[in-house]
Design a protein around this motif. Structure first.
Motif, PDB file in Angstrom:
ATOM      1  N   GLN A 179       0.829  -1.200   0.000  1.00 22.10           N
ATOM      2  CA  GLN A 179       0.000   0.000   0.000  1.00 22.10           C
ATOM      3  C   GLN A 179       0.867   1.255   0.000  1.00 22.10           C
ATOM      4  N   HIS A 182       2.498   1.638  -3.483  1.00 24.33           N
ATOM      5  CA  HIS A 182       1.534   2.074  -4.497  1.00 24.33           C
ATOM      6  C   HIS A 182       1.154   3.536  -4.307  1.00 24.33           C
ATOM      7  N   TRP A 215      -0.682  -4.493  -6.710  1.00 21.55           N
ATOM      8  CA  TRP A 215      -1.744  -3.773  -5.994  1.00 21.55           C
ATOM      9  C   TRP A 215      -3.113  -4.123  -6.571  1.00 21.55           C
ATOM     10  N   GLN A 216      -3.212  -4.187  -7.899  1.00 25.29           N
ATOM     11  CA  GLN A 216      -4.481  -4.541  -8.535  1.00 25.29           C
ATOM     12  C   GLN A 216      -4.889  -5.964  -8.178  1.00 25.29           C
ATOM     13  N   GLN A 219      -6.237  -5.932  -4.683  1.00 22.79           N
ATOM     14  CA  GLN A 219      -7.586  -5.368  -4.636  1.00 22.79           C
ATOM     15  C   GLN A 219      -8.613  -6.383  -5.118  1.00 22.79           C
ATOM     16  N   HIS A 220      -8.267  -7.128  -6.150  1.00 19.68           N
ATOM     17  CA  HIS A 220      -9.171  -8.155  -6.689  1.00 19.68           C
ATOM     18  C   HIS A 220      -9.403  -9.254  -5.659  1.00 19.68           C
ATOM     19  N   ASN A 222      -9.186  -8.950  -2.431  1.00 14.82           N
ATOM     20  CA  ASN A 222     -10.002  -8.403  -1.336  1.00 14.82           C
ATOM     21  C   ASN A 222     -11.478  -8.347  -1.715  1.00 14.82           C
ATOM     22  N   GLU A 223     -11.741  -8.001  -2.977  1.00 14.32           N
ATOM     23  CA  GLU A 223     -13.122  -7.936  -3.442  1.00 14.32           C
ATOM     24  C   GLU A 223     -13.759  -9.321  -3.442  1.00 14.32           C
TER      25      GLU A 223
END
Length: 226
Positions: A179, A182, A215-216, A219-220, A222-223
């Protein structure tokens, strides 16, 4: 470089050679990078330029790593760390240690030891990861104590390396380091007014591209968990 050679100034050859080595490595031309760095190292040792020696040893170690010559890379990176400790260059020391951590991480990759048995690979992986972790712990301790990375050539790559080692170790601090990397990358990118240049900054610098991709992916994940 041509001018320095024309006038016979050995010292003035060093920075162009080091910079050409760096550019070649970023472009993935590790053989070219090795050649430039080795030429530079010969001169640096001849004239006794200890500060530049740390840069060149680190860059040459990185180039050798790119060529798959991990044993040679490890030797040179340890030398770079010794030089920078001796000179007291703490921020630059972190860069050499991050490069060494990447070398250990690569050493522990089973793909680099295809002829080893599964037991040997497992042992090598564990030992190499432990050695990579030791480098990263020193970097994180330095940063946590208020240290900065001023003067380093690839500060965001240092953060990326810390993330990669922590992630490989299953360490919960990995997400926070990613984090931070990024956020710092996006902050720098936001200061570039031209859109094409900004996109190039994010996509054409290898470690910037890796930070964005990691990072992407995070995020994926986590979703999906939500």
């Amino acid at each position: 470089l041509a001018i320095a050679r024309e006038i016979g100034n050995r010292q003035h050859e060093t920075l162009p050679l080091a910079n050409l080595g760096f550019v070649a490595a970023v472009q993935g031309d590790y053989a070219g990078a090795r050649s430039y760095y080795e030429q530079c190292l010969d001169i640096v040792c001849e004239i006794g330029h200890r500060e530049l020696e740390g840069y060149v040893l680190t860059g040459l170690g990185d180039a050798l790593m790119g060529l798959g010559k991990l044993a040679e890379a490890l030797v040179l990176l340890r030398q770079a760390i010794s030089v920078r400790r001796e000179l007291g260059h703490q921020a630059l020391l972190m860069e050499s240690q991050a490069t060494l951590a990447r070398a250990y991480l690569a050493q522990g990759d089973p793909a680099t030891s295809p002829s080893a048995s599964s037991g040997q690979v497992s042992g090598q992986t564990g030992q190499a990861l432990t050695q990579a972790q030791a480098q990263v712990e020193e970097i994180l301790a330095y940063l946590d104590a208020g240290g900065n990375l001023d003067g380093t050539e690839q500060p965001l790559r240092i953060y990326l390396t810390c993330y990669q080692v922590l992630q490989a170790s299953g360490d919960s601090r990995a997400a926070g380091v990613l984090q931070s990397a990024h956020a710092a990358l996006q902050e720098q990118a936001a200061r570039i007014p031209d859109e094409d240049t900004r996109r190039s900054f994010l996509e054409n610098v290898p470690w910037h591209r890796e930070i964005v991709a990691a990072w992407q992916a995070a995020q994926h994940d986590n979703e999906e968990k939500e």
